[in-house]
Design an enzyme around this catalytic site. Sequence first.
Site, mmCIF file in Angstrom:
data_model
loop_
_atom_site.group_PDB
_atom_site.id
_atom_site.type_symbol
_atom_site.label_atom_id
_atom_site.label_comp_id
_atom_site.label_asym_id
_atom_site.label_seq_id
_atom_site.Cartn_x
_atom_site.Cartn_y
_atom_site.Cartn_z
ATOM 1 N N ASP A 195 0.880 -1.174 0.000
ATOM 2 C CA ASP A 195 0.000 0.000 0.000
ATOM 3 C C ASP A 195 0.913 1.217 0.000
ATOM 4 O O ASP A 195 1.684 1.408 0.946
ATOM 5 C CB ASP A 195 -0.893 -0.010 1.265
ATOM 6 C CG ASP A 195 -1.901 1.137 1.282
ATOM 7 O OD1 ASP A 195 -1.589 2.226 0.758
ATOM 8 O OD2 ASP A 195 -3.001 0.944 1.831
ATOM 9 N N ALA A 255 -12.456 -6.274 -4.208
ATOM 10 C CA ALA A 255 -12.387 -4.801 -4.233
ATOM 11 C C ALA A 255 -13.269 -4.246 -5.354
ATOM 12 O O ALA A 255 -14.458 -3.990 -5.143
ATOM 13 C CB ALA A 255 -10.940 -4.357 -4.346
ATOM 14 N N ARG A 256 -12.713 -4.105 -6.527
ATOM 15 C CA ARG A 256 -13.487 -3.654 -7.683
ATOM 16 C C ARG A 256 -12.914 -4.309 -8.930
ATOM 17 O O ARG A 256 -11.696 -4.454 -9.062
ATOM 18 C CB ARG A 256 -13.423 -2.123 -7.835
ATOM 19 C CG ARG A 256 -14.285 -1.346 -6.831
ATOM 20 C CD ARG A 256 -15.783 -1.555 -7.068
ATOM 21 N NE ARG A 256 -16.621 -0.795 -6.158
ATOM 22 C CZ ARG A 256 -17.153 -1.292 -5.030
ATOM 23 N NH1 ARG A 256 -16.925 -2.537 -4.688
ATOM 24 N NH2 ARG A 256 -17.940 -0.547 -4.276
ATOM 25 N N ASP A 279 -15.306 -11.687 -6.398
ATOM 26 C CA ASP A 279 -16.637 -11.226 -5.993
ATOM 27 C C ASP A 279 -17.063 -10.016 -6.817
ATOM 28 O O ASP A 279 -18.235 -9.654 -6.818
ATOM 29 C CB ASP A 279 -16.632 -10.855 -4.506
ATOM 30 C CG ASP A 279 -18.025 -10.488 -4.019
ATOM 31 O OD1 ASP A 279 -18.963 -11.290 -4.266
ATOM 32 O OD2 ASP A 279 -18.208 -9.406 -3.426
ATOM 33 N N GLU A 284 -20.569 -5.780 -14.154
ATOM 34 C CA GLU A 284 -21.340 -6.616 -13.233
ATOM 35 C C GLU A 284 -22.809 -6.522 -13.616
ATOM 36 O O GLU A 284 -23.327 -5.413 -13.717
ATOM 37 C CB GLU A 284 -21.162 -6.136 -11.790
ATOM 38 C CG GLU A 284 -19.814 -6.507 -11.217
ATOM 39 C CD GLU A 284 -19.616 -6.045 -9.785
ATOM 40 O OE1 GLU A 284 -20.584 -5.578 -9.156
ATOM 41 O OE2 GLU A 284 -18.492 -6.143 -9.296
ATOM 42 N N HIS A 303 -20.995 -10.048 -6.375
ATOM 43 C CA HIS A 303 -20.793 -8.869 -5.516
ATOM 44 C C HIS A 303 -21.626 -8.994 -4.231
ATOM 45 O O HIS A 303 -22.461 -8.134 -3.925
ATOM 46 C CB HIS A 303 -21.165 -7.583 -6.271
ATOM 47 C CG HIS A 303 -20.521 -6.353 -5.701
ATOM 48 N ND1 HIS A 303 -20.076 -5.312 -6.468
ATOM 49 C CD2 HIS A 303 -20.258 -5.988 -4.419
ATOM 50 C CE1 HIS A 303 -19.565 -4.366 -5.693
ATOM 51 N NE2 HIS A 303 -19.663 -4.754 -4.440
ATOM 52 N N LEU A 304 -21.373 -10.096 -3.533
ATOM 53 C CA LEU A 304 -22.161 -10.359 -2.332
ATOM 54 C C LEU A 304 -21.334 -10.325 -1.046
ATOM 55 O O LEU A 304 -21.851 -10.573 0.038
ATOM 56 C CB LEU A 304 -22.867 -11.730 -2.448
ATOM 57 C CG LEU A 304 -22.032 -12.966 -2.814
ATOM 58 C CD1 LEU A 304 -21.103 -13.406 -1.709
ATOM 59 C CD2 LEU A 304 -22.946 -14.118 -3.211
#
Length: 345
Positions: A195, A255-256, A279, A284, A303-304
């Site tokens: 990070d 994340a995305r 996810d 999506e 995306h749950l």
Amino acid sequence: MTAPAAPAPPGGGGRPRVVLSMYPGLEPYALRPEHRAALAEVADLLAPEAVQALPVDRADEVLAAADVVLGHWGCVVLDEAFLARAPRLRMLAYAAGTVRDTVTPATFARDLLVTSGAAANAVPVAEYTVAAVLWANKAVFTERERLRGAELPALPRRHPVGNWGKRIGLVGASHVGRLVVELLRPYHCTVVVADPYLTDEGAAALGVARVELDELLATCDVVSLHAPALPETAGMIGAAELARMMDGATLVNTARGSLVDHDALVAELRAGRLTAVLDVTEPEPLPADHALLHLPTCVVTPHLAGSQGTELARQAELVIEEIRRFAAGEPPLHPVAAADLGRVA
Ligand SMILES: NC(=O)c1ccc[n+]([C@@H]2O[C@H](COP(=O)([O-])OP(=O)(O)OC[C@H]3O[C@@H](n4cnc5c(N)ncnc54)[C@H](O)[C@@H]3O)[C@@H](O)[C@H]2O)c1
């Protein structure tokens, strides 16, 4: 994050007057009767439903009186036009995680106190991530496919199956990433974090080693993404980054989808060199015939990972506590400053 000064008591010196803003229909799930009762102890709810569900005249009436917007998924954008309808507004108490799409420069120009529910929504995402890590290291996903007769490519086994002694790389020391560090502690694995905003001192406090992304990719059995969707993170895991990952490693993305080059990932998954648990994807949902949905080396969920069902209670409790603190003149626990928006979700 930069902690703002404690807010002044709400206008009028009384209990804050609260308006809800979220997708109409979400209200009963976002605030169950026990949460409405808890909110009523510290504030007055001006309307039981979201402001978007009210007729315009009634919406104008409640916004004119509101001190606090209790926001959730589908919250209105707090731009100049909206703020003009809410002249007394002092606080956005946002129950969900990604507040960046709800606030604008006008929000901070008005000196509104903004708080976020990211810490509450992070809990189920971290739980999902740890489950994915543990199952991936046990080869649960691919062995299930084998049992079903799927034709699996010859999967490399650089490391033996198992969780003991594995190295897990987290990209982003986010709310989710930090919780994953905590939840992985009992499993005798090594966790490293990449990070650009994490200092060595911050990493030491977290009890992990801080590494550069390239080193993380090249040395971890599981790489799990926890960075936000920002212009700088779009496509950050592309063909070159995937190629750095070890044979047999797993990519987990909660994340995305925009963080990952999906075409490059499909190539690695098709070859059987990597496996993935996703996810989030882009778009999506994926089209029904998309390779990621059909490759035996990939698990996709819709995306749950974030709060659902019973988990929404955590967000309700967090946001009501922030409103209670606002009413009592105490500083918020989860403030968001304009300066944070360039690096947070
Ligand atoms: N799947 C779901 O249902 C779900 C639910 C909640 C959050 N999310 C996603 O999970 C991710 C984490 O959310 P959060 O609320 O914990 O985030 P957060 O806002 O708490 O933290 C973001 C972190 O990412 C770091 N970061 C910024 N740029 C980076 C980069 N280039 N490389 C590595 N790290 C970088 C920041 O320093 C910060 O520590 C976000 O992408 C969010 O959208 C998904």
